[in-house]
Every structure is written in C-alpha cells, then in structure tokens.
Design an enzyme around this catalytic site. Structure first.
Site, PDB file in Angstrom:
ATOM      1  N   GLY A 210      -9.842   1.230  -2.225  1.00 31.11           N
ATOM      2  CA  GLY A 210      -8.953   1.767  -3.247  1.00 31.11           C
ATOM      3  C   GLY A 210      -9.684   2.248  -4.481  1.00 31.11           C
ATOM      4  O   GLY A 210     -10.875   2.535  -4.442  1.00 31.11           O
ATOM      5  N   LEU A 236      -6.044   4.470   4.712  1.00 26.48           N
ATOM      6  CA  LEU A 236      -6.989   4.737   3.621  1.00 26.48           C
ATOM      7  C   LEU A 236      -8.195   3.782   3.607  1.00 26.48           C
ATOM      8  O   LEU A 236      -8.019   2.574   3.625  1.00 26.48           O
ATOM      9  CB  LEU A 236      -6.259   4.647   2.271  1.00 26.48           C
ATOM     10  CG  LEU A 236      -7.089   5.007   1.039  1.00 26.48           C
ATOM     11  CD1 LEU A 236      -7.439   6.479   1.029  1.00 26.48           C
ATOM     12  CD2 LEU A 236      -6.367   4.598  -0.234  1.00 26.48           C
ATOM     13  N   ASP A 237      -9.391   4.332   3.547  1.00 29.55           N
ATOM     14  CA  ASP A 237     -10.631   3.553   3.441  1.00 29.55           C
ATOM     15  C   ASP A 237     -10.851   2.620   4.623  1.00 29.55           C
ATOM     16  O   ASP A 237     -11.616   1.662   4.532  1.00 29.55           O
ATOM     17  CB  ASP A 237     -10.666   2.742   2.136  1.00 29.55           C
ATOM     18  CG  ASP A 237     -10.711   3.637   0.908  1.00 29.55           C
ATOM     19  OD1 ASP A 237     -11.184   4.776   1.031  1.00 29.55           O
ATOM     20  OD2 ASP A 237     -10.273   3.201  -0.172  1.00 29.55           O
ATOM     21  N   ALA A 238     -10.164   2.878   5.735  1.00 26.25           N
ATOM     22  CA  ALA A 238     -10.297   1.986   6.891  1.00 26.25           C
ATOM     23  C   ALA A 238     -10.808   2.707   8.128  1.00 26.25           C
ATOM     24  O   ALA A 238     -10.815   2.144   9.217  1.00 26.25           O
ATOM     25  CB  ALA A 238      -8.964   1.311   7.184  1.00 26.25           C
TER      26      ALA A 238
END
Lengths: 293, 293, 293, 293
Positions: A210, A236-238
């Site tokens: 995040g 997101l971001d994964a």
C-alpha cells in the site's frame, strides 16, 4: 508488432516451457533441437517438487536450424508440447519488444530506464510515455519520446483507461512498466496485459504493502528496507515477485533518508526486472516466478 | 548480581541517555566527564528530529576519574539528569552480565551462542538453560551448563512460568535469550524482563510473523528471506527490532532450502544482538531501538 | 565561488575537525557552540585509538548563533583550534559547490549524475563537462551543460591538462568527478585538487587495480565483484577509499555479464560518494577516510 | 571408504561432466538416463563460451534405474563419455564421505563445523582432527573426535606431513578441511589431495593474500571486508575459489572489530563450501569452479 533484423547471423530462439513433471522431457526437447541441427547455448530446467511442475528455458542458435523460424512453434506444438501437456512461449533474439512507460511525478525510475535505453543497455522500443501528471513531460521531451497526459479523477477513470488501452494497441505495445506510477489500474485494464505489466513497489513485500511504505518502515523501526518488482495482478501489491533488493538502515536515518536511499534500489531493481523480461528469462506459474538468470 | 574485576586497570563506564531534545546537552554531559578527569573514548549521539528526542551513548575511562564508581550514578542524576529530564542507564565494563537461554528442539542458535561463550567471544555468565523439550539436554551437558526442563501444556503454563521466574531470580539472571524457543511467553512473564528478553524470529518482520514463516515465504515466492532479532513485548513478534539480515533465494530453493539457509542468518543475527546488548549499545524508545554500533 | 541563499532560515554550519586525541575536546567544542547560542543537530566523533587521532563532525543551526557566518572560522581558530592543534574545515549549508565532470565514452555514470542533478537529488552546480572523446557530447547537450573536448595523446598531455586547469579555475570549480574517465591525470594536475577529485574504479580495490578489472575478475573465477570510489592521489587506484559495494556473480556470468552488472554498482557508488562529499561528511586522514554518514 | 545405506529407497546418482562443447550432449546424456528408466530430478548445464567447454550436473533417482549402481560408471564411460571426450565423476546419495579437519588455535570454524555435524545439518563422517597446536584438543574431546597433534618446525615438516598422510590414508579420508589451519602445506602433500582440500582465507581474494589480511584491510582503509573459501593448490591462496562473502565496515571499526566481524563470515562461508562439496555441486576447471547450487 516486431522488428525483425533479417540478416542477423547469430539469431537464436528462446523457448519457455512448463508442464506436469514427467520422465523424458529434457531428453525429448533437447533431442528435438539437436536432431534439427540447433546448437543449444543455454538450458536451465527446474522441477518444483512440491507442486510437481517441470519448468525449462532453452536457447539455441538458429543459423543451421532446419525448421524455418515461422514454423518452429507449430512443429514443436504438434510433435512435443501436446504429448507432455506443455504451456510454452517461443521468442526470437531478433525481435525488439515494444514497451510503454507509465509515470506520475517521481523521475528517478524514468530517468534510469531512458538512460539505459538511450545507451543501448536494453534493446527495446519505447513508443510512448503515459502519465497522470504533467510533471515529467520535460524528461520525455529530453529523450524525444511522446508523452501522453491522462489526468484521472473519480469520474473519468474508466474512460481514461479505455483511451489508454486504445493508444497502447495503436502503438502495438507488448508490455507496460509502471515506473512509480501512483494510480491503481482497474482489473479490466490489468486483464488485458496479464503478466505483462511490471510494477516497482518501494518496500520489501509482503511487508508494508500500500501507500507510504517508507513511513511505515520508519515507524516500525526496521533495520533493513527493500524494494520489490512484480507483475501486476488484480490483487494490489500481491502479484508474482520478479526481484527484490534491500539496503541496511539505522536509527540515524529519517524518513527522508529512507526515501533517498530507497530510490537507488527501486530504479536498479525495476531496470533489472525489465532486463529479465526482455531476455525472456521469466516464467510465471500460479503466483510465483521462475527467473532463469 | 555482578562480578567485579577489582584490579581492572582500563575499566570504563558506559552511560546511555535519552531525553527531550534541548540545547547544551552534549556540552553539559561531556564537561561533567572532562572536569572530573574522565577520558571519553566513545561518544555517539542522535537526535530523532521527528520525535524531538535526544539519545546519547558515552563511554569513558575510569582510572583517573575522581568520582568513585558507586557514586557516579547519584552525582550524574543530581547534577545533570534531573535538569534535562533524562532517562539514563549506567554500566561498567568490568561487570559480567548473567544470561539465561531458553530453547526447544532446534540446536543451531544454542550451539552458536555456547561456542562463542566457550571461546570467550562474548563475556557473559550462563548459569542455566531452560527448555520445554528434553532434546537439547545433551548440548547443555556438552558445555557443562545446567539444563532445566519445564514441559508446558494448556493447564500448567502459568505455574511453570512462575517456577521459571523463581529459578531465574535465584540465579540472578539479568537477561534472557530465546534461542528458537517455540513457546509464547505470557504478558506477565514478559513484564518481569522488559527490554531484557531477546528473541530471534525467522523472517524479515513485519513480513511473515507467527508460525512457519519459511513456508509462507515459499508460498509467496519471495526472492529474499530474512531474520529479525527483537526485544520481546506483550505483542507477539512486534517488539523493538534490534537487528535484521537477509539472504537471496530463488525459485530453485525448496522450503527445506529456505530453512537450511535461514539457520545461518538466524544464529548470526541472534549472536550479534547478544553482542550489542552486552556492549550496552542498545537504547529502546517507544517501539524502536537506537543501536550505537 | 559560492552561491549564498540570503534568506535561508534553517541555515546550518558544518565543522570537520581532526587533531591529536586529548581530554576535553568534545566538551570544549560543544560548549563553544552552545554558549554562542547554536543548536547542535548532528555530532559524530571518532577516536582512532591506534593512531591516537580525534575526528569530529558537528553541525549546528545558525539562525540564533551570535557569531556572524564570516567570523566563525576566525573565532574558532583563535579560541579553540590552535589550543588542540586542530586541522579543520568549515562549510555552510547554503553554499552550493561547483563540480566538473570528466568522462570518456561510457555514459552510465554520467547519466546517473546528471539525472540526479536535474531531479534535485543533489544540490550542486555543474558548469562544465570535460572529455577526451567526443562520444558523450550529445548527453551533455541533452542536459544543457557545456561540453569541452580535450583529445590527449603522448605529445600534448601536459599542454591539454594546463588548458583544463585554466578552464576549471575560470569556472571556479571546487571539485572534480571522474565518471569513468579513461585517462590518467598527472601528479601535477592531481596536486591542484588534493582530496577533491573523486574517481570510480570498477573493482573491489585493492583487488584488480589498473585496466580491465572485470576481465581479471573473470579469469580469477571470483564469486563477488565490486566497485570502489576514492579520492585520486598520485598513486593510481591507491587513494583514500570513500565507498565500496559488491554484487555476487557465478560461473554462469561471462565477462560481458560482469561488465553489465558492474555498471549498476559503479554508478550508484559514485553518486553516493558525491552525496557524502556534498554533505561534507568525509574527512581524509593519511590514506583513509572517515565518512560520518 | 564409503558407507552404503542398503535399503535407501530414494537413492540418487549425481553425475558431473565437463568436455569440449558440442551439439547433442544434453540430448545424449538425458536420453541415456531416460531410456534406462531414471527420473531426472536435477539438471544444470553451463557452457563457458570463451573457453568452449561444456559443464553439466545431473541427478536422477535410482530406484527403477535398470543399470546396477556399480555398473553405471562403466556403461556411461563406454557408451557416452568417450565419444564426447568427457571428464566425469559419479557419486551416490547414499555414500557418506569421510572428512578430516585441520586446525590450529582459532576455534570458531571448528565449532561451527562440529555443531552442524552433531546436529545432522551435514552428513559426513569425521574420523579425526589434526592440529599443529594443542589448544583445540578440548573442543575435539567435547564432540568425541580423535585429536592428533603434529607440532611442526623447520626441521620436521616433511616427516610430520608423511605421518599425517599415513594417518589420513589409514582412516580412508576423502577430503580435508583447513579450518583456520595456520601452516602451509607442501606441494607434495597438496598433490595427494588435488581439489580435495578446502581452505578458508580471511580476506576477499585476490585482495590481501598471505598473513594478517585484516590488518592490511585496516591499513588500506577499505569499506568492505571479505572471506574466501577455495581448493588448495601449490600456489598459496591462489586455488579455485568456491565461495566468497563480504561485510561492510567503517572507519569506526578497529582491527579487532574486523577480526570479530570476520569470524562470522569465515565460518559460514567455510561451512557452506563443505555443504557444496558434500552435495557434489562443485566442478573444477583450470583454476575456476563451477558451483551448481
């Protein structure tokens, strides 16, 4: 979509494979190349024993290979891939991929990529830069690349993404690099470029996903900070991690120091990931990467 | 609680301070030492500008210092500390702290600490080893240290911890090292040794807290794994971080490889943290450490 | 030679000192600042016990300091420095140093420095770029900096260096960065800029000095390669080291891979050293540096 | 010389090969294993393009392999190796190699190796420890291993080495580890154990060969120190490098700090090299290693 250098003498083919593990895969694939007069210059294979999946990257010289370039895929698929239930990609060394850069306000990754491109460290075409802020237009101009501004707000996001996608298609863009692009892409957008959007996140994922990860790292009092490049997925971001790096920090470092030190990592890691992508060294399986480098 | 080497000629004092930032602190403290004939051999200070807190570690030779050792604390407190609202600790180089080791089944950290102790790499007394499993008793015996088994189940935990605390008090234990001790300490226990229990967690915190971090790291497909030593607080794996280290891994590493490679980091990081603690280089403030090393 | 920002409110002074070790130095210096109403924001000191030399870097806010900027040096020298036999330098945060870049054919360090300069990562003026090859003139032009070509051969070296020195003096250049400049400077040249010429050598000095270090590293079969930034002295590649970094390599890396991977280190290390130099964090003593960072 | 675990179900063979590069090697070798019902679990190959040498490590499960273990070498040599002019080694997972340790006075590497051995981190037999000083006999005794003292002076070196060689032969020792053994082995001794003596040198070779490298590193003012493990050759500290590691140091580190910090690297790097050797992951060619790990 590709630029073919017609008289390239040392052209080579790069084949990326994954399939359920089985006996005889290496023998069969390497024999296919050998019998057809290809000289293997690189072969790496990996068996994920826990998932029982076989991965392979094989590269061979094409100059005496008896199957014409535009038939290799068909022959390989018919003769070998179907038998082993393979997923495969074939690339040629003389193709020059086309990459779009997405940026916002921070210039360090953009400068790093453009400098490498201009110096021929990376062989790629960059038909355009897309941004949601006007700040980096001078950098684009400095390197003679078209800059397209798409300001995004709550109302126009879908519409702007559609316009971006149209522009990308028009420029035959093969993959996208988010060079500190501070705007979340919709699932719809991401699905158009599956495993073809590379992002740099300025933390050591999965720690501090995040926004404002350096602030979180400072608050937590960590002794090491990191950066992570990954393919973008809906989550997101994964997405699948391509590369990570770290640097040591101490109590003496303020948030501003973390930001400053982090920039060097971010740009090096992102450019290294572009390199791996361009070399066709990356295979994605489930949510992980195999990087044959 | 301390062993004093009476004729130590190059004895030194170590003073750790933190207080609200203010003008004149360095001048005042260094003058206190200078005027009383101490020779400063180490001084490090740090101002956390965001929190406006001043931190200092200062070490000076005692051989010509005119204030007797057992009066230094009182004089410093009266003449200086109160004026600046300081929290301070005073330690002497000739004190040998007493450390207890808590272990379970994994021997690598235990062996590393005991080897260093036996080789005089670290100057510390180890009156006892406590474990919730019998497995490592032979290692304790090999190094001639008392081994106390406290098997813990749902019913007896409180009672066993009380017995442990009694034993620790009896042996005048000053600080505790959890050398891969696989049992969570109660808040009550932890509160007895605030900032005096060092744990090693086998991940790069805050990534992968809790159990089986190497399995989680493998699942997530990270390219770097880490280890984190920290002081234990009531909040599991969230205490002030002392040290962190990492190693690079790849798709070719299985979970077993991560475990194997991780062991080397864990033991080195834990032993390095013990070193810093013994050197009195660590100040804890809120949930972070200042490590003057 | 300096640009003074007249209304800078948080201006600070940076004082770098070294002298024979003695009691009372910290107390005396910090009292000098405190009594004259300066607020110390950074103080780091180091005693080299083997050489018995005291080093200190101290930074304080000037806004309420009662000695005027242009008198601080004089007062400090008279009241304190002479007494302790100090060598000292005084710098102000509002001075912007002037740096010349020397380059040859390789663009990566040049691009990195100019990108940081253009993005205000580093506060410095770059009046000119000097080169012995025409190749990088387009990069200079891209960033709007004057490019001066001095082709050098066996006959004209002395003469060309004299012309370079004149140009540097004319542009009031304070320090020089050799950004992969492939030409050895004469002792006469070097003596004009003692401890003010920063070079990047593409090996882990003292391993592989001289030409083609990556080739030598490959021949030797090393598993780690490095880069070293240092101040230039008359003795080639033997000057005081500022910073070093390394990356891991393997048998799978060709010389070309070492060169490619090495570039990232070189540029980051060189730029980091420029940062330390600009922050006035570096003290040179005999052939070593103290880097207060 | 070997201990065979007779009922080992998942036994595997490991084949290490190098030969002049040629088409069809991978295909031929993998087919040999596949056709004879072996399941390849690991294959890594590497072509040194500058020297035109092909290297390969291949591992396969033996449980359904139709050639008996004691005939594999003969068949492979006849059917394949001769054709490609291969040098090859064949090892089995169920062999437990026999290792001798040579030590002097410093215990950290010895403790590290013995702790791993005792904890079953490494599968190896250690029939004896040889030393030129009596200091570490208690450590040998602590782990129940025979300790043989061979004090060496100008006169008796040849004679003592002969006695050592006899003892090693008697104990069927396969390879030797110099765990900070501070005595140079004669060429005659070394020639008996070609590529089978592993040494740890406490510097980042080729920087600082010879005695007292940490002192030299301190004098040179380096910012990074290293350790290097290598196979011993007649040329001191110049044998094929197996592994290297580094740690960062600063002006604040004394020689004693370098020694202390270096110890952790030395023991980890040496033990990691023993691991690679035991896994049969190392191929030596000319003066370099290929480490398939």
């Amino acid at each position: 979509m590709k630029t073919i250098a017609p008289d390239s003498l040392s052209a080579s083919a790069k084949l990326l494979i994954h399939c359920p593990d089985n006996k005889g895969i290496v023998a069969t694939v390497s024999e296919f190349i050998y019998k057809n007069n290809g000289n293997i210059t690189f072969l790496d294979q990996h068996v994920d024993l826990s998932r029982k999946i076989f991965f392979m990257r094989i590269e061979w010289e094409l100059d005496q290979f008896i199957i014409p370039d535009d038939k290799i895929g068909e022959y390989f698929d018919t003769l070998i891939a179907k038998k082993f239930d393979m997923k495969w990609q074939l690339h040629f060394s003389h193709e020059v991929p086309r990459m779009a850069l997405f940026v916002s306000k921070l210039p360090h990754c953009l400068y790093d990529i453009l400098s490498r491109w201009k110096s021929n460290e990376i062989e790629v075409e960059i038909p355009l830069i897309i941004s949601n802020h006007p700040d980096l237009e001078p950098v684009a101009r400095q390197f003679g690349i078209d800059f397209h501004l798409f300001q995004i707000n709550g109302q126009n996001k879908r519409e702007q993404e559609q316009a971006q996608l149209q522009l990308l298609a028009q420029h035959k863009v093969e993959f996208i690099v988010l060079a500190r692009y501070m705007q979340i892409l919709s699932d719809e957008f991401v699905s158009q470029y599956e495993n073809r959007i590379i992002n740099i996140h300025h933390s050591f994922l999965p720690a501090f996903p995040g926004a404002k990860p350096y602030h979180s790292a400072f608050e937590r009092g960590v002794k090491v900070i990191g950066a992570t490049s990954h393919y973008v997925t809906a989550d997101l971001d994964a997405g699948p991690i391509i590369a990570q790096d770290i640097i040591r920090v101490s109590h003496a470092d303020s948030v501003e120091d973390l930001v400053r030190k982090g920039r060097d990592m971010e740009k090096v890691i992102l450019s290294r990931s572009i390199w791996h992508h361009l070399q066709r060294q990356i295979l994605v399986y489930e949510n992980s990467t195999v990087v044959f480098a």
